[in-house]
Design a protein around this motif. Structure first.
Motif, PDB file in Angstrom:
ATOM      1  N   LEU A  74     -21.450  41.305   0.178  1.00  0.00           N
ATOM      2  CA  LEU A  74     -20.430  41.955   0.997  1.00  0.00           C
ATOM      3  C   LEU A  74     -20.660  43.459   1.143  1.00  0.00           C
ATOM      4  CD1 LEU A  74     -17.198  40.056  -0.156  1.00  0.00           C
ATOM      5  CD2 LEU A  74     -18.723  39.563   1.759  1.00  0.00           C
ATOM      6  N   PRO A  75     -21.062  44.197   0.116  1.00  0.00           N
ATOM      7  CA  PRO A  75     -21.308  45.639   0.324  1.00  0.00           C
ATOM      8  C   PRO A  75     -22.420  45.922   1.320  1.00  0.00           C
ATOM      9  CG  PRO A  75     -21.029  45.143  -2.006  1.00  0.00           C
ATOM     10  CD  PRO A  75     -21.121  43.839  -1.306  1.00  0.00           C
ATOM     11  N   ILE A  76     -23.531  45.165   1.256  1.00  0.00           N
ATOM     12  CA  ILE A  76     -24.624  45.395   2.201  1.00  0.00           C
ATOM     13  C   ILE A  76     -24.204  44.988   3.612  1.00  0.00           C
ATOM     14  CG2 ILE A  76     -25.675  43.137   1.764  1.00  0.00           C
ATOM     15  CD1 ILE A  76     -27.529  46.425   2.458  1.00  0.00           C
ATOM     16  N   ARG A  77     -23.359  43.932   3.715  1.00  0.00           N
ATOM     17  CA  ARG A  77     -22.850  43.541   5.041  1.00  0.00           C
ATOM     18  C   ARG A  77     -21.964  44.637   5.628  1.00  0.00           C
ATOM     19  NH1 ARG A  77     -18.098  39.306   5.526  1.00  0.00           N
ATOM     20  NH2 ARG A  77     -17.103  41.253   4.844  1.00  0.00           N
ATOM     21  N   ASP A  78     -21.141  45.248   4.794  1.00  0.00           N
ATOM     22  CA  ASP A  78     -20.270  46.319   5.280  1.00  0.00           C
ATOM     23  C   ASP A  78     -21.080  47.515   5.769  1.00  0.00           C
ATOM     24  OD1 ASP A  78     -18.113  44.766   4.662  1.00  0.00           O
ATOM     25  OD2 ASP A  78     -17.755  45.692   2.699  1.00  0.00           O
ATOM     26  N   GLN A  79     -22.234  47.758   5.169  1.00  0.00           N
ATOM     27  CA  GLN A  79     -23.077  48.861   5.623  1.00  0.00           C
ATOM     28  C   GLN A  79     -23.678  48.563   7.006  1.00  0.00           C
ATOM     29  OE1 GLN A  79     -25.556  49.563   1.832  1.00  0.00           O
ATOM     30  NE2 GLN A  79     -25.200  51.636   2.601  1.00  0.00           N
ATOM     31  N   PHE A  80     -24.070  47.316   7.228  1.00  0.00           N
ATOM     32  CA  PHE A  80     -24.549  46.926   8.565  1.00  0.00           C
ATOM     33  C   PHE A  80     -23.423  47.058   9.595  1.00  0.00           C
ATOM     34  CE2 PHE A  80     -28.106  44.859   6.341  1.00  0.00           C
ATOM     35  CZ  PHE A  80     -29.148  45.096   7.215  1.00  0.00           C
ATOM     36  N   TYR A  81     -22.226  46.580   9.235  1.00  0.00           N
ATOM     37  CA  TYR A  81     -21.105  46.624  10.162  1.00  0.00           C
ATOM     38  C   TYR A  81     -20.659  48.048  10.474  1.00  0.00           C
ATOM     39  CZ  TYR A  81     -20.373  41.555   9.823  1.00  0.00           C
ATOM     40  OH  TYR A  81     -20.517  40.190   9.896  1.00  0.00           O
ATOM     41  N   ARG A  82     -20.821  48.962   9.485  1.00  0.00           N
ATOM     42  CA  ARG A  82     -20.386  50.337   9.711  1.00  0.00           C
ATOM     43  C   ARG A  82     -21.190  50.982  10.833  1.00  0.00           C
ATOM     44  NH1 ARG A  82     -21.165  52.005   4.913  1.00  0.00           N
ATOM     45  NH2 ARG A  82     -19.140  51.249   4.152  1.00  0.00           N
ATOM     46  N   ILE A  83     -22.455  50.652  10.917  1.00  0.00           N
ATOM     47  CA  ILE A  83     -23.294  51.195  11.996  1.00  0.00           C
ATOM     48  C   ILE A  83     -22.825  50.686  13.349  1.00  0.00           C
ATOM     49  CG2 ILE A  83     -25.655  51.297  12.906  1.00  0.00           C
ATOM     50  CD1 ILE A  83     -26.656  50.941  10.047  1.00  0.00           C
ATOM     51  N   ILE A  84     -22.410  49.415  13.407  1.00  0.00           N
ATOM     52  CA  ILE A  84     -22.016  48.809  14.679  1.00  0.00           C
ATOM     53  C   ILE A  84     -20.623  49.265  15.103  1.00  0.00           C
ATOM     54  CG2 ILE A  84     -21.629  46.609  15.850  1.00  0.00           C
ATOM     55  CD1 ILE A  84     -23.618  45.337  13.887  1.00  0.00           C
ATOM     56  N   ASP A  85     -19.714  49.415  14.159  1.00  0.00           N
ATOM     57  CA  ASP A  85     -18.307  49.673  14.483  1.00  0.00           C
ATOM     58  C   ASP A  85     -17.964  51.135  14.677  1.00  0.00           C
ATOM     59  OD1 ASP A  85     -17.708  46.987  14.415  1.00  0.00           O
ATOM     60  OD2 ASP A  85     -17.184  47.004  12.292  1.00  0.00           O
ATOM     61  N   THR A  86     -18.721  52.063  14.134  1.00  0.00           N
ATOM     62  CA  THR A  86     -18.344  53.463  14.209  1.00  0.00           C
ATOM     63  C   THR A  86     -18.341  53.948  15.653  1.00  0.00           C
ATOM     64  OG1 THR A  86     -18.837  55.684  13.374  1.00  0.00           O
ATOM     65  CG2 THR A  86     -20.702  54.275  13.926  1.00  0.00           C
ATOM     66  N   THR A  87     -17.421  54.847  15.962  1.00  0.00           N
ATOM     67  CA  THR A  87     -17.229  55.315  17.344  1.00  0.00           C
ATOM     68  C   THR A  87     -17.662  56.768  17.529  1.00  0.00           C
ATOM     69  OG1 THR A  87     -14.941  55.917  16.804  1.00  0.00           O
ATOM     70  CG2 THR A  87     -15.320  53.708  17.713  1.00  0.00           C
ATOM     71  N   HIS A  88     -18.486  57.272  16.637  1.00  0.00           N
ATOM     72  CA  HIS A  88     -18.967  58.646  16.768  1.00  0.00           C
ATOM     73  C   HIS A  88     -20.461  58.668  16.499  1.00  0.00           C
ATOM     74  CE1 HIS A  88     -19.328  63.009  16.218  1.00  0.00           C
ATOM     75  NE2 HIS A  88     -18.164  63.088  16.875  1.00  0.00           N
ATOM     76  N   GLU A  89     -21.205  59.437  17.288  1.00  0.00           N
ATOM     77  CA  GLU A  89     -22.658  59.460  17.168  1.00  0.00           C
ATOM     78  C   GLU A  89     -23.095  59.963  15.794  1.00  0.00           C
ATOM     79  OE1 GLU A  89     -24.866  61.223  20.292  1.00  0.00           O
ATOM     80  OE2 GLU A  89     -23.552  60.481  21.872  1.00  0.00           O
ATOM     81  N   THR A  90     -22.458  61.023  15.298  1.00  0.00           N
ATOM     82  CA  THR A  90     -22.845  61.576  13.998  1.00  0.00           C
ATOM     83  C   THR A  90     -22.642  60.548  12.890  1.00  0.00           C
ATOM     84  OG1 THR A  90     -22.193  63.773  14.769  1.00  0.00           O
ATOM     85  CG2 THR A  90     -22.456  63.473  12.387  1.00  0.00           C
ATOM     86  N   ASN A  91     -21.535  59.828  12.933  1.00  0.00           N
ATOM     87  CA  ASN A  91     -21.277  58.810  11.916  1.00  0.00           C
ATOM     88  C   ASN A  91     -22.289  57.675  11.995  1.00  0.00           C
ATOM     89  OD1 ASN A  91     -19.070  60.307  11.134  1.00  0.00           O
ATOM     90  ND2 ASN A  91     -17.600  59.097  12.337  1.00  0.00           N
ATOM     91  N   LYS A  92     -22.750  57.362  13.203  1.00  0.00           N
ATOM     92  CA  LYS A  92     -23.761  56.305  13.339  1.00  0.00           C
ATOM     93  C   LYS A  92     -25.058  56.717  12.666  1.00  0.00           C
ATOM     94  CE  LYS A  92     -22.377  53.755  17.492  1.00  0.00           C
ATOM     95  NZ  LYS A  92     -22.209  52.467  16.828  1.00  0.00           N
ATOM     96  N   PHE A  93     -25.506  57.939  12.904  1.00  0.00           N
ATOM     97  CA  PHE A  93     -26.758  58.385  12.298  1.00  0.00           C
ATOM     98  C   PHE A  93     -26.626  58.491  10.785  1.00  0.00           C
ATOM     99  CE2 PHE A  93     -27.457  59.992  16.662  1.00  0.00           C
ATOM    100  CZ  PHE A  93     -28.687  59.407  16.901  1.00  0.00           C
TER     101      PHE A  93
END
Length: 484
Positions: free
Chosen positions: A303-322
């Protein structure tokens, strides 16, 4: 000699006496049985081709009212009767008409035009064909349509006849859908539906405009590759008459690297985040030895590694994505799992496409609208697994596509009118510039496009599908969905 005549045996003449009016004139008048005009007012029909007027007599005789030829003014001659058996509309049942023929000595026979009762060389009323097409458009299969007619009209129509009525307008329907430009915003959604034809797996490709909600193009194909995708895009663009700004799709690889080549390099591609999450889940399941088809939930350690993958997809700001990308890179390098590394590399390669939504708010995050439209197209229960040919599967989808596009004409007119009213209000509150004044010509062109496609669709509806009224024009019963 007389004795020989008297010995001849004559067959008895049987006379069925049905009334006593012949002998008792004082009895009240009796009704005429099996008459089409019984309990109805006297109806006149007029042919649009030869302008002759017909009248229906109480004894089911159809008479030509004119006594002289409309071409040469010569007096018409009576030419006997033709018997015509038809099945009438509006639950009037079966009826036999007697066409009283007339001919002109100079111009010849006067043809009868009684399409209001039954089509030429046919028995059933034209409205039975039109009701069949409407029921098929709603998702009923021929056997269900057959039972529907039996329940409502007590009429058992052969299933082969119903199929013939449905198939008779296939070519005209293809012409309307494939050779006319529907309103398009340039923001398209793409998806494929898996079908089975004769037990073999095939695919239904769909393009939907996510702003106007028109189905741009549908096509049944046997395989998915770049050549098929390129041909499908060219057909959807109607010989470059339509432009594509953005395509939102799932993680399928049918187009390959097509959108990195000219002239499709300018098209923005947005990946559906739901499909992308499914794809990342597959890599996570492989990393712990689970089957990708398993329905078991992920172990808690994943679940922690899945949440890290999902965070990249769900974030709505470019800086947070990088920032999320760099955090996941460190995690995958530490775990040294080849499946997690491949999933991270694939997600990192799709990062520019994930950023398209942040730069253009008109691009949706998911492909849910097209997924819901796919369920609408699959309303026919035979489409998914029981079709026998590509032509039959395409015909089912074309009927549903026509219904969808026809019902969206009103929606788009209302949507365009709202935009026009907002522009008018903005024009009153702000000073006039060249750009704001030129916007009026844009709205004028859009209204003309919408009116043009409306005329084409309504003409097809009136000619082949709209229910006819006796002695009147076609009734416009257009399927309109709820306006939101």
């Amino acid at each position: 000699m007389a004795s020989n005549l008297n010995t001849r045996v004559y067959s008895p003449i049987r006379i069925k006496q049905t009334t006593l009016h012949k002998y008792f004139d004082t009895l009240p008048c009796y009704p005429i049985n099996n008459s089409y005009v019984q309990d109805r007012e006297h109806k006149l029909t007029k042919s649009s081709q030869n302008q002759y007027t017909y009248s229906i007599e109480p004894d089911n005789h159809i008479e030509i009212e004119q006594t002289h030829c409309l071409t040469c003014q010569t007096r018409l001659l009576k030419n006997g009767f033709n018997k015509r058996f038809v099945i009438l509309d509006q639950n009037h049942g079966e009826c036999t008409f007697f066409l009283h023929r007339k001919r002109c000595p100079n111009c010849g026979e006067i043809p009868f035009q009684i399409d209001q009762f039954a089509p030429k060389y046919g028995t059933y009323h034209e409205n039975f064909k039109r009701r069949t097409r409407q029921l098929f458009m709603e998702g009923l299969i021929p056997s269900q349509i057959q039972r529907t007619f039996h329940i409502f009209y007590e009429l058992w129509i052969p299933k082969s006849t119903i199929v013939t009525w449905i198939n008779s307008i296939t070519h005209e329907l293809n012409q309307v859908l494939n050779h006319n430009i529907v309103p398009s915003s340039g923001y398209w959604a793409y998806d494929e539906i898996f079908l089975r034809i004769n037990g073999k797996k095939v695919f239904l490709l769909v393009f939907l405009d996510i702003i106007t909600n028109f189905v741009i193009k549908t096509k049944v194909v046997s395989h998915l590759n770049r050549g098929t995708g390129l041909e499908f895009i060219r057909e959807a663009k109607r010989d470059k008459k339509l432009s594509i700004k953005t395509i939102i799709k799932d993680g399928g690889m049918m187009f390959g690297n097509l959108f990195s080549k000219c002239p499709y390099k300018k098209i923005k591609v947005q990946l559906c985040k739901v499909h992308l999450k499914w794809l990342m889940n597959r890599y996570i399941r492989k990393s712990v030895g689970m089957s990708v088809q398993s329905r078991k939930p992920l172990p808690e350690k994943c679940l922690p590694i899945r949440d890290q993958f999902y965070r990249i997809i769900d974030t709505t700001h470019e800086t947070n994505k990088f920032a999320a990308i760099e955090a996941l890179r460190i995690t995958t390098n530490r775990l040294e799992n080849k499946h997690l590394t491949r999933g991270f590399q694939r997600l990192e390669a799709q990062l520019p496409r994930l950023l398209n939504h942040l730069r253009d708010p008109n691009i949706p995050l998911t492909n849910n609208k097209l997924e819901n439209k796919n369920q609408y197209l699959e309303r026919n229960p035979s489409l998914k697994y029981h079709m026998k040919s590509f032509v039959g599967a395409q015909r089912v989808v074309n009927y549903r596509t026509f219904k969808n596009n026809l019902s969206n004409l009103l929606h788009n007119k209302i949507r365009l009118n709202h935009k026009y009213q907002r522009w008018r209000m903005m024009l009153k509150e702000t000073p006039h510039t060249e750009g704001t004044c030129g916007q009026g010509r844009h709205f004028q062109a859009e209204f003309k496009k919408l009116e043009r496609i409306k005329e084409i669709y309504l003409a097809f509806w009136q000619r082949y599908i709209a229910i006819l009224g006796f002695g009147t024009k076609k009734r416009m019963l257009i399927p309109i969905t709820n306006i939101r």
